[in-house]
Design an enzyme around this catalytic site. Structure first.
Site, PDB file in Angstrom:
ATOM      1  N   LYS A  10      -8.201  63.591  -0.178  1.00  0.00           N
ATOM      2  CA  LYS A  10      -6.751  63.760  -0.272  1.00  0.00           C
ATOM      3  C   LYS A  10      -6.067  62.861   0.751  1.00  0.00           C
ATOM      4  CE  LYS A  10      -3.332  67.427   0.549  1.00  0.00           C
ATOM      5  NZ  LYS A  10      -3.209  68.846   0.916  1.00  0.00           N
ATOM      6  N   SER A  26      -1.957  51.686 -12.558  1.00  0.00           N
ATOM      7  CA  SER A  26      -2.693  52.011 -11.339  1.00  0.00           C
ATOM      8  C   SER A  26      -1.791  52.290 -10.133  1.00  0.00           C
ATOM      9  CB  SER A  26      -3.692  50.914 -10.969  1.00  0.00           C
ATOM     10  OG  SER A  26      -3.017  49.775 -10.465  1.00  0.00           O
ATOM     11  N   TYR A  59      -5.279  55.434 -11.789  1.00  0.00           N
ATOM     12  CA  TYR A  59      -6.503  55.022 -11.117  1.00  0.00           C
ATOM     13  C   TYR A  59      -6.139  54.141  -9.928  1.00  0.00           C
ATOM     14  CZ  TYR A  59      -5.792  50.671 -13.663  1.00  0.00           C
ATOM     15  OH  TYR A  59      -5.250  49.516 -14.156  1.00  0.00           O
TER      16      TYR A  59
END
Length: 151
Positions: A10, A26, A59
């Protein structure tokens, strides 16, 4: 018992430095941040924008090392603007019984206003002696990180 999805990494309160609508999807992230928490290039991440509540998945691609770059690209750029604070999560699929028996570890970076590491947390699930549950532990490792960067 089945498979569960647990957070393994995280990035907390990282600040958007740029939003690039013209790039093909992305989010671009400083490789220093990626390496410290163990997020790989092309790994799927979930993102929460703390300024407007937008949530999205995309991503990761690595940016320039040491620049603190956090740049949503493509459609994600419409959900953020420079200065917005984000939480970026990465998950892994785990066997539930194995987690109960062996535990699980997640790495968390809390960022400062320049996307530098303000705190580094290790969050663990530790198996209990009875073998049927786990305990949650949260430990700051910032002193260890600072010491290792000075040597």
């Amino acid at each position: 018992m089945g498979t569960i999805r647990l957070m393994h990494a995280k990035l907390h309160r990282v600040q958007v430095t740029e939003a690039n609508i013209d790039y093909v999807g992305s989010i671009t992230i400083d490789p220093i941040l990626l390496d410290k928490v163990g997020i790989l290039p092309l790994e799927e991440v979930d993102i929460v924008n703390l300024n407007n509540g937008n949530r999205f998945s995309t991503y990761v691609i690595p940016g320039e090392t040491g620049k603190g770059e956090i740049c949503p690209n493509g459609g994600a750029a419409l959900l953020c603007q420079p200065g917005d604070l984000l939480i970026i999560y990465a998950y892994e699929n785990c066997d539930r019984q194995e987690v109960i028996q062996r535990g699980h570890t997640a790495r968390v970076i809390v960022a400062d206003e320049d996307n530098k590491i303000q705190d580094f947390l290790i969050q663990t699930l530790v198996p209990c002696e009875d073998g049927n549950k786990v305990e949650f532990h949260n430990s700051s490792m910032i002193d260890t990180i600072l010491e290792s960067s000075q040597t």
